[in-house]
Design a protein around this motif. Structure first.
Motif: not given
Length: 587
Positions: A273-292
């Motif tokens: 069992v893995a939680f998607m919010d943790e697995l996709m944490a890199g996506l959040d960082q990527y999203t923040a960088v992409m928005l900047i």
């Protein structure tokens, strides 16, 4: 009434168009990259989680194979009772158990529950209790088949109750008579190895691995105590539907990635069992960088759009400014504008048009100047014959009176008058010369009218060389004599004064004490359409027209008059730089 919309400038339109296209393209590319990156992260997370679960499965299979190997060794020893004593067999099995921290004990029972071999001396429970336990009943009757019983409290001994996992199998052994008999082999293992295998699997910060059996019951769970205390719940229903595979679901408000694999030997299922919010944490960082980066790109795009639009629209705006300047009447410089080819061509065409318009305007100005000169000449031509007629009339009258000396004086004064009138062809003379001309004229008229009037001429100091149009005072004086003083019974007076009036005006004032005029005659005397008896006002009107034609409508004559009191005429001229008197003109 609907308001007319104000049109946008070409710079605004270009800026908006370039920015819209560029930003739309940037957003599209960003969306594609985000989708690809999100998919890649999700796929990588799934692959990584699946590999971890498979690794746990491989390790667990390796461990169960090791237990199977020990079980095989025990089976072989149980068949060698004729060659080895029971004590020797137990000693060998005990050495294996002692060397393994994960194995609690190893025992061999007959089918009635009696102990045949044991690696421990601890007192056992009765045979009736043995045959009722799950591990015994499951293995009984299935020779050759082995079973792994999930975690349970060990019920073999009367003195200890550890949690164990039990391996059980019905096997053949050699009894005391040398015959093969059936028995049950038991190996109890503690939780340590299984727990270590589960805890070594890191599925994010809070992900975990647990095991279930064929019936969907938990074999091992890292939060087993919390589950037993109802402080934690597990989605066993979803896991029960899959033997192996991958799926995502939402349980207790969190989206989870679930990986299921089957342990071959134990017939268990490993559930990762893995939680998607943790697995996709890199996506959040990527999203923040992409928005900047996206925000920075949008700012750069807008600035570039403004720069490009300004570069394109600047020549057009410059051409528009020149057009507005020409519209206001400024034709001083040819409107040439650089820039792109189209604007440059339009600018050259407009420059040719302005040059042509300026040439036409110069032609019109030249034509108007010539027209004005012709009008001045025509007006002066009207004055000269009128004056000559009146003067010669006076000479004729004196000749009829046989006043030879008076005739000579008048002819001499008339010659001086005409010298100034001619003025070597110049229309502008000094005020001093103009006053000298009037003085000679008044002398002539005094002789004619036998001292019927007297006159005075005064001028402020320093004004004698200021320029003026010639022959503008004499018609006023003539009008004062013929239409004012001529009809007086008493002595007439003509006073001429020259002075400055601020701002920048020269006033020549002619005052007489003649019969004056009523308001009707005064209001019409300068009218072009006025009709006056006996030519009254012709000279005054001509002088007014000459001054306005030469200096403009701000200058001219100012008249005031009162019946039986007299008339006042002011000639208003602009103050200009002094000039030199005309040589050869003598008083």
């Amino acid at each position: 009434m609907s308001k007319q919309k104000h049109p946008h400038s070409i710079k605004t339109i270009l800026t908006f168009a370039i920015a819209f296209v560029s930003i739309s393209f940037t957003l599209l590319i960003s969306a594609i990259l985000y989708s690809q990156f999100s998919s890649t992260i999700r796929e990588n997370a799934t692959v990584s989680t699946r590999e971890i679960v498979r690794q746990v499965n491989a390790n667990l299979n390796y461990y169960t194979n090791d237990i199977l190997t020990i079980a095989g060794y025990a089976r072989d020893l149980s068949k060698q009772t004729n060659e080895l004593s029971r004590i020797e067999i137990e000693r060998r099995l005990s050495s294996i158990v002692d060397s393994r921290q994960d194995i609690v004990c190893l025992l061999l029972f007959d089918l009635e529950g009696n102990v045949l071999l044991s690696t421990t001396d601890a007192p056992l429970r009765s045979q009736e209790e043995m045959v009722k336990q799950t591990w015994f009943t499951r293995a009984l009757g299935g020779e050759g088949n082995f079973y792994f019983t999930g975690p349970h409290v060990q019920q073999l001994f009367t003195s200890s109750y550890p949690w164990v996992i039990t391996y059980s199998q019905q096997i053949s052994y050699t009894d005391d008579t040398g015959e093969l008999s059936q028995g049950l082999l038991l190996i109890d293992m503690n939780f340590r190895t299984v727990s270590e295998l589960s805890q070594s699997a890191k599925l994010g910060a809070t992900g975990y691995v647990y095991f279930i059996d064929n019936n969907g019951k938990i074999v091992y769970h890292p939060y087993q105590q919390l589950i037993n205390s109802d402080l934690f719940s597990e989605d066993l229903d979803s896991a029960q539907e899959y033997i192996f595979g991958t799926f995502t679901n939402t349980f207790e408000g969190r989206q989870r990635l679930v990986i299921i694999d089957t342990v071959n030997n134990a017939r268990w299922r490993i559930v990762g069992v893995a939680f998607m919010d943790e697995l996709m944490a890199g996506l959040d960082q990527y999203t923040a960088v992409m928005l900047i980066v996206l925000g920075f790109c949008i700012i750069i795009t807008i600035l570039l759009a403004r720069t490009v639009s300004a570069y394109i629209s600047r020549p057009i705006r410059e051409l528009d400014r020149l057009m507005n300047s020409v519209e206001r009447g400024d034709f001083s410089a040819p409107p040439t504008v650089g820039g792109n080819q189209e604007v440059a061509a339009l600018s050259q065409t407009f420059a040719v048009m302005v040059k042509r318009i300026r040439q036409l305007m110069d032609d019109i100005v030249t034509s108007q100047e010539m027209k004005r000169k012709f009008e001045l000449d025509a007006l002066q031509a009207k004055i000269n014959p009128h004056f000559l007629y009146n003067t010669l009339d006076s000479v004729v009258w004196m000749a009829e009176q046989n006043d030879t000396e008076g005739v000579i004086t008048m002819i001499t004064s008339l010659a001086k008058l005409f010298r100034i009138s001619i003025s070597k062809g110049r229309d502008i003379i000094t005020i001093g010369e103009e006053l000298e001309h009037v003085r000679n004229y008044l002398i002539i008229q005094q002789i004619r009218y036998q001292d019927k009037f007297e006159f005075s001429i005064t001028m402020e100091e320093g004004m004698e060389n200021l320029p003026t149009i010639k022959l503008i005072i004499q018609p006023i004086v003539e009008n004062a004599i013929y239409h004012g003083i001529k009809y007086l019974q008493e002595m007439g007076h003509i006073d001429i004064k020259v002075f400055k009036r601020k701002p920048g005006a020269v006033v020549i004032e002619v005052r007489d004490n003649g019969v004056g005029m009523d308001e009707q005659k005064l209001s019409n005397i300068l009218s072009f359409d006025g009709v006056h008896p006996k030519g009254a006002g012709i000279g005054v009107r001509n002088v007014h027209q000459r001054i306005q034609l030469y200096y403009g409508s701000d200058y001219g004559l100012e008249l005031s008059s009162e019946l039986d009191v007299g008339t006042l005429v002011r000639l208003v001229l602009p103050e200009q730089k002094p000039i030199q008197p005309i040589k050869g003109v003598q008083s």
